[in-house]
Design a protein around this motif. Structure first.
Motif, short mmCIF file in Angstrom:
data_model
loop_
_atom_site.label_atom_id
_atom_site.label_comp_id
_atom_site.label_asym_id
_atom_site.label_seq_id
_atom_site.Cartn_x
_atom_site.Cartn_y
_atom_site.Cartn_z
N UNK A 116 -19.42 41.97 -15.76
CA UNK A 116 -20.33 43.11 -15.87
C UNK A 116 -20.75 43.39 -17.30
N UNK A 117 -20.00 42.84 -18.27
CA UNK A 117 -20.27 43.15 -19.68
C UNK A 117 -20.34 41.86 -20.50
N UNK A 118 -21.30 41.02 -20.18
CA UNK A 118 -21.36 39.70 -20.81
C UNK A 118 -21.85 39.73 -22.25
N UNK A 119 -22.53 40.80 -22.66
CA UNK A 119 -23.06 40.85 -24.03
C UNK A 119 -21.96 40.77 -25.08
N UNK A 178 -14.94 55.40 -22.84
CA UNK A 178 -13.73 54.68 -23.25
C UNK A 178 -13.21 53.79 -22.12
N UNK A 179 -13.33 54.24 -20.88
CA UNK A 179 -12.91 53.44 -19.74
C UNK A 179 -13.74 52.17 -19.64
N UNK A 180 -15.05 52.29 -19.84
CA UNK A 180 -15.93 51.12 -19.79
C UNK A 180 -15.62 50.16 -20.93
N UNK A 231 -12.23 42.32 -19.76
CA UNK A 231 -13.03 41.35 -19.02
C UNK A 231 -13.10 40.02 -19.75
N UNK A 232 -13.06 40.07 -21.08
CA UNK A 232 -13.04 38.83 -21.85
C UNK A 232 -11.80 38.02 -21.48
#
Length: 275
Positions: A184-187, A203-205, A212-213
């Protein structure tokens, strides 16, 4: 946008001299090997996979010999172009395979992060992660210079949709393969974050983005723990395979993770600004 000032080398032939037999056959017909000149100013276009493959130098490149598999990942941050290029070289042993061949000349396998090449999963034997100033990395439109004496030559198969980089010193052809980060956070894996990027998230995101990395590289989260429970529901998380994923983490990811952790632990992001 600023333009690179290239250091020009003496003119070379558009076809590569084959002083040694090429075992990983980048092109069906060797005479079809020509210079590839991608649009080096392009970063990773998340909307257009075709542009990522044919027109951008960004991506993953594979080569192999009988005993080892080699992977190169190149990321040019489009917003800091003329400044930084992120380069990673991973080596994998094929010792445990009965059939030592992993990739076929006729196919370009989809590559997933975390040691997955085709149907096999590998642990890195050696990892090299570097950040380059672009003027030191690019020698010309058809060359990538890793250091003062070692460079890669960009090539394409004229009559086929195949592109890659040629390690002249080792006569090793790295073929570009299909790859895109998952999640969801590939950037976080594609460009350096600034304060403007990070302040958009809670902060949770940010915590999920950072973890996720690790999940992308199949990190062995504590079973029944928060992040194991979270990522185990994701189809891209292939169980908890590696206890240490440090070799997989690129320089751009490492910098972003440190930057995010500063925001996670701060009451205000004002002191953490990065222009």
């Amino acid at each position: 946008m600023k333009k690179l000032l290239f250091i020009m080398l003496p003119l070379v032939s558009t076809t590569f001299a084959q002083s040694k037999q090429v075992n990983n056959c980048p092109c069906t017909i060797q005479s079809d090997i020509n210079v590839w000149t991608p649009e080096l100013e392009k970063g990773y276009d998340t909307e257009t996979d075709v542009n990522n493959f044919a027109y951008s130098v960004n991506g993953v490149y594979l080569a192999e010999d009988r005993d080892s598999l080699y992977q190169i990942k190149i990321i040019v941050d489009p917003r800091s172009y003329c400044t930084f290029v992120y380069y990673q070289h991973l080596s994998f042993s094929k010792q445990g395979l009965i059939n030592k061949q992993v990739t076929l000349c006729e196919s370009l396998p989809n590559v997933h992060d975390g040691g997955w090449i085709g149907t096999h999963i590998f642990a890195p034997v050696k990892a090299v992660n570097k950040q380059y100033v672009a003027s030191d990395f690019f020698v010309g439109e058809s060359y990538l210079r890793v250091d003062k004496s070692h460079f890669y030559r960009l090539y394409k198969c004229e009559k086929e949709s195949k592109f890659g980089i040629h390690d002249v010193d080792r006569e090793r052809f790295y073929r570009k393969v299909y790859w895109k980060p998952e999640g969801n956070f590939t950037d976080i894996s594609l460009r350096i974050f600034t304060w403007a990027d990070v302040k958009k998230y809670s902060k949770q995101q940010l915590a999920e983005m950072r973890n996720e990395v690790y999940a992308r590289y199949n990190y062995a989260f504590k079973e029944d723990g928060k992040w194991y429970q979270h990522f185990n529901k994701k189809p891209s998380y292939r169980w908890n395979h590696f206890k240490d994923v440090t070799p997989f983490i690129t320089t751009v990811e490492e910098e972003n993770i440190k930057y995010i952790m500063g925001f996670e632990g701060a009451d205000s992001g004002v002191s953490k600004k990065r222009k």
